[in-house]
Design an enzyme around this catalytic site. Structure first.
Site, PDB file in Angstrom:
ATOM      1  N   ALA A  43       0.864  -1.187   0.000  1.00 25.66           N
ATOM      2  CA  ALA A  43       0.000   0.000   0.000  1.00 25.66           C
ATOM      3  C   ALA A  43       0.892   1.226   0.000  1.00 25.66           C
ATOM      4  CB  ALA A  43      -0.899   0.010   1.230  1.00 25.66           C
ATOM      5  N   GLY A 187      18.949   8.943   4.246  1.00 22.34           N
ATOM      6  CA  GLY A 187      17.801   8.135   4.706  1.00 22.34           C
ATOM      7  C   GLY A 187      17.832   7.818   6.190  1.00 22.34           C
ATOM      8  N   LYS A 205      12.661   5.250  21.615  1.00 20.31           N
ATOM      9  CA  LYS A 205      13.375   3.967  21.689  1.00 20.31           C
ATOM     10  C   LYS A 205      13.730   3.620  23.139  1.00 20.31           C
ATOM     11  CE  LYS A 205      15.318   4.734  17.078  1.00 20.31           C
ATOM     12  NZ  LYS A 205      16.366   5.510  16.391  1.00 20.31           N
ATOM     13  N   GLY A 302      18.944   3.432   8.228  1.00 16.04           N
ATOM     14  CA  GLY A 302      19.252   3.159   6.825  1.00 16.04           C
ATOM     15  C   GLY A 302      18.378   2.030   6.290  1.00 16.04           C
TER      16      GLY A 302
HETATM   17  N1  LIG Z   1      14.815   5.194   7.977  1.00 18.59           N
HETATM   18  C1  LIG Z   1      15.378   4.529   8.958  1.00 18.59           C
HETATM   19  O1  LIG Z   1      16.609   4.387   8.998  1.00 18.59           O
HETATM   20  C2  LIG Z   1      14.547   3.910  10.006  1.00 18.59           C
HETATM   21  C3  LIG Z   1      13.189   4.095  10.081  1.00 18.59           C
HETATM   22  N2  LIG Z   1      12.451   3.496  11.059  1.00 18.59           N
HETATM   23  C4  LIG Z   1      11.012   3.654  11.097  1.00 18.59           C
HETATM   24  O2  LIG Z   1      10.467   2.986   9.963  1.00 18.59           O
HETATM   25  C5  LIG Z   1       9.285   3.638   9.549  1.00 18.59           C
HETATM   26  C6  LIG Z   1       9.421   4.014   8.085  1.00 18.59           C
HETATM   27  O3  LIG Z   1      10.519   4.902   7.963  1.00 18.59           O
HETATM   28  P1  LIG Z   1      11.098   5.329   6.524  1.00 18.59           P
HETATM   29  O4  LIG Z   1      11.004   4.211   5.583  1.00 18.59           O
HETATM   30  O5  LIG Z   1      12.415   5.926   6.814  1.00 18.59           O
HETATM   31  O6  LIG Z   1      10.078   6.472   6.151  1.00 18.59           O
HETATM   32  P2  LIG Z   1       9.766   7.079   4.717  1.00 18.59           P
HETATM   33  O7  LIG Z   1       9.241   8.432   4.943  1.00 18.59           O
HETATM   34  O8  LIG Z   1      10.916   6.882   3.799  1.00 18.59           O
HETATM   35  O9  LIG Z   1       8.594   6.132   4.202  1.00 18.59           O
HETATM   36  C7  LIG Z   1       7.291   6.149   4.743  1.00 18.59           C
HETATM   37  C8  LIG Z   1       6.309   5.614   3.703  1.00 18.59           C
HETATM   38  O10 LIG Z   1       5.014   5.613   4.266  1.00 18.59           O
HETATM   39  C9  LIG Z   1       4.149   6.440   3.495  1.00 18.59           C
HETATM   40  N3  LIG Z   1       3.276   7.188   4.411  1.00 18.59           N
HETATM   41  C10 LIG Z   1       3.656   7.932   5.447  1.00 18.59           C
HETATM   42  N4  LIG Z   1       2.574   8.476   6.050  1.00 18.59           N
HETATM   43  C11 LIG Z   1       1.518   8.063   5.339  1.00 18.59           C
HETATM   44  C12 LIG Z   1       0.113   8.296   5.457  1.00 18.59           C
HETATM   45  N5  LIG Z   1      -0.392   9.077   6.401  1.00 18.59           N
HETATM   46  N6  LIG Z   1      -0.695   7.708   4.569  1.00 18.59           N
HETATM   47  C13 LIG Z   1      -0.200   6.933   3.593  1.00 18.59           C
HETATM   48  N7  LIG Z   1       1.105   6.683   3.435  1.00 18.59           N
HETATM   49  C14 LIG Z   1       1.954   7.240   4.300  1.00 18.59           C
HETATM   50  C15 LIG Z   1       5.065   7.387   2.722  1.00 18.59           C
HETATM   51  O11 LIG Z   1       4.432   7.855   1.567  1.00 18.59           O
HETATM   52  C16 LIG Z   1       6.251   6.467   2.449  1.00 18.59           C
HETATM   53  O12 LIG Z   1       5.964   5.618   1.345  1.00 18.59           O
HETATM   54  C17 LIG Z   1       9.100   4.826  10.504  1.00 18.59           C
HETATM   55  O13 LIG Z   1       8.273   4.426  11.560  1.00 18.59           O
HETATM   56  C18 LIG Z   1      10.512   5.082  11.006  1.00 18.59           C
HETATM   57  O14 LIG Z   1      10.541   5.706  12.261  1.00 18.59           O
HETATM   58  C19 LIG Z   1      13.027   2.680  11.996  1.00 18.59           C
HETATM   59  C20 LIG Z   1      14.359   2.448  11.978  1.00 18.59           C
HETATM   60  C21 LIG Z   1      15.233   3.067  11.010  1.00 18.59           C
HETATM   61  N1  LIG Z   2      15.871   8.597  12.484  1.00 17.32           N
HETATM   62  C1  LIG Z   2      16.334   7.409  13.140  1.00 17.32           C
HETATM   63  C2  LIG Z   2      16.143   6.235  12.231  1.00 17.32           C
HETATM   64  C3  LIG Z   2      16.202   4.967  12.933  1.00 17.32           C
HETATM   65  O1  LIG Z   2      15.503   4.680  13.893  1.00 17.32           O
HETATM   66  C4  LIG Z   2      17.813   7.562  13.491  1.00 17.32           C
HETATM   67  O2  LIG Z   2      18.433   8.513  13.010  1.00 17.32           O
HETATM   68  O3  LIG Z   2      18.306   6.749  14.262  1.00 17.32           O
END
Ligand SMILES: NC(=O)C1=CN([C@@H]2O[C@H](COP(=O)(O)OP(=O)(O)OC[C@H]3O[C@@H](n4cnc5c(N)ncnc54)[C@H](O)[C@@H]3O)[C@@H](O)[C@H]2O)C=CC1
Ligand SMILES: N[C@@H](CC=O)C(=O)O
Ligand code: NA
Length: 436
Positions: A43, A187, A205, A302
């Site tokens: 989705a 990222g 966390k 990442g």
């Molecule tokens: N980027 C990282 O290194 C890490 C991220 N996370 C967590 O993983 C999750 C995803 O992070 P990322 O992939 O970095 O985020 P991102 O912003 O790259 O991707 C999020 C995705 O969800 C969609 N989305 C967000 N809000 C939405 C909404 N209201 N309705 C429909 N679609 C929606 C966006 O369009 C996008 O496709 C978050 O909870 C983040 O905190 C956890 C550990 C590491």
């Molecule tokens: N924004 C977070 C992503 C992972 O949880 C970070 O920088 O550690």
């Protein structure tokens, strides 16, 4: 056996890592899990963008709720982030009998109690290894590997973005805004990067770690949260001169009277392994009564490092899919009917040591006034350096390191010292931990 059917909610940084690694390691994963793990559909808010990032091999829908509750789906992987609609989607998936894998620490730190109770009642799993320290298997380590211990404290560098900013500022002399932009491009940063730099992400966390270490409910609202935006280059330099590094730490500690739960910049001895963790790397020290200190190090942010944790959860859920819910690892490490009601201590009851920097008049008597106030408040001095005033300068920096004291006493001392006419700027206070 038919492969388990996975629905992916979100198509961003982590989701794209999951798609890639699942495809790349498919055969290995099947051998580990005992059955296939198949991505059924994704989705995404913007299907064209999702197709460009993830390819067009998989069906893409914009109806998140329909996919999260679709009868053929076994596991919903929530990788959207944020509270709403993630919360509603996760609860709907649970109500529909799906297992959930999520990387969403904000959601779990704030609504975890509700979500875990719903999952428990329904007999499904909510797995969240990616939510803390990305690819480091810290949830697994604390909940399972260290289950023989009474955990005493946990301290960790659990936000990659801020550690990257502090490292690049120190090593390359780059400014805050430039490095933050780099972290976003790589990222690492949250969708709203103030969550990173103001310490909120680390506090989400730490809240989860606190719950699984001590068997208390998640209580993000009780966490003390201070980020790195007020940190000044001068303090990073003085800390180095004193043999310390400044890191943004998430700390949770069982004092017996209650539990400390705090995130703030912290001076740690430069000789500690964790003081030398640089860039977007994360590291967590867990102190157990039996094992002593253990250290976990790796990529905390990442695309593929985080996907590593998401997929480990998928393997776990696949293995446990048919297991009796009573025989699974409890969500918060302790049995739901055996949770502790030990309170989270208010910050003014926390005991720690301090680094103070005062901009003072270069005149006699100043030091005597300051040391008298500290002594009045029962605070003992561990070390002191005074920078020589330059020619023609009438002010100088005075750095004081203290022994452990109660935060309320330090607040009182700072309040009194700040009113002295010889103290010329707001006093800088950074907490200091020996981590032993
Ligand atoms: N980027 C990282 O290194 C890490 C991220 N996370 C967590 O993983 C999750 C995803 O992070 P990322 O992939 O970095 O985020 P991102 O912003 O790259 O991707 C999020 C995705 O969800 C969609 N989305 C967000 N809000 C939405 C909404 N209201 N309705 C429909 N679609 C929606 C966006 O369009 C996008 O496709 C978050 O909870 C983040 O905190 C956890 C550990 C590491
Ligand atoms: N924004 C977070 C992503 C992972 O949880 C970070 O920088 O550690
Ligand atoms: Na992890």
């Amino acid at each position: 056996m038919k492969p388990l059917q996975i629905a992916l909610l979100g198509a961003g940084t982590v989701a794209s890592g999951v798609v890639k690694v699942l495809a790349r390691n498919q055969e290995e994963l099947q051998r580990r899990a005992g059955r296939g793990i198949a991505l059924a559909a994704i989705a995404a808010r913007n299907p064209d963008k999702a197709r460009a990032a993830l390819g067009d091999a998989l069906p893409i829908t914009t109806d998140f709720m329909a996919l999260a509750t679709r009868p053929d789906i076994d596991i919903v992987v929530e990788l959207m982030g944020g509270i709403s609609p993630a919360r509603e989607l996760v609860l709907a998936a649970i109500a529909a009998g799906k297992h959930v894998v999520t990387a969403n620490k904000a959601l779990l730190a704030i609504h975890g109690n509700e979500i875990f109770a719903a999952a428990q009642a329904k007999g499904v799993i909510v797995a969240f290894e990616a939510a803390v320290a990305g690819g480091i298997p810290i949830i697994k380590a604390v909940r399972e590997g260290l289950a023989g211990n009474r955990i005493e404290w946990i301290a960790g560098i659990i936000n990659g973005t801020t550690n990257f900013i502090l490292s690049e500022m120190r090593d390359k002399g780059l400014d805050f805004a430039t490095v933050l932009k780099q972290a976003q491009a790589l990222g690492y940063a949250e969708a709203d990067p103030t969550f990173d730099i103001e310490g909120v992400d680390a506090a989400h966390k730490a809240t989860i770690l606190c719950a699984i270490a001590f068997g208390v409910p998640v209580q993000f609202d009780k966490a003390y949260v201070e980020g790195i935006t007020a940190l000044q280059a001068a303090d990073i330099r003085y800390a180095e001169q004193l043999g310390y590094r400044i890191k943004l730490l998430g700390i949770t500690k069982n004092t017996g009277e209650g539990i400390e739960l705090r995130v703030h910049p912290t001076l740690i001895p430069a000789t500690r392994l964790i003081a030398n963790v640089e860039g977007a790397m994360n590291a967590v020290v867990v102190q157990g009564d039996a094992v002593g200190p253990t250290l976990y190090y790796g990529k905390g942010a990442g695309s593929e490092p985080t996907a590593s944790a998401v997929i480990a959860d998928l393997v776990d859920v696949t293995r446990l899919h048919t297991a009796d819910p009573e025989h699974r690892v409890p969500h918060l490490a302790f049995q739901p009917d055996a949770m502790s009601d030990l309170p989270i201590l208010p910050m003014d009851q926390v005991v720690t040591a301090y680094y103070l920097r005062l901009r003072v008049a270069d005149q006699t008597g100043v030091l005597a006034d300051l040391t008298r106030i500290l002594a009045d408040e029962g605070i003992s001095i561990d070390g002191l350096i005074q920078r020589e005033a330059g020619e023609g300068e009438h002010q100088t920096d005075l750095i004081i390191l203290t022994h452990d004291t109660v935060e309320a006493h330090m607040n009182a001392a700072i309040g009194r010292m700040q009113t002295l006419p010889s103290v010329h700027a707001p006093i800088v206070r950074i907490r200091k931990e020996e981590l032993r």
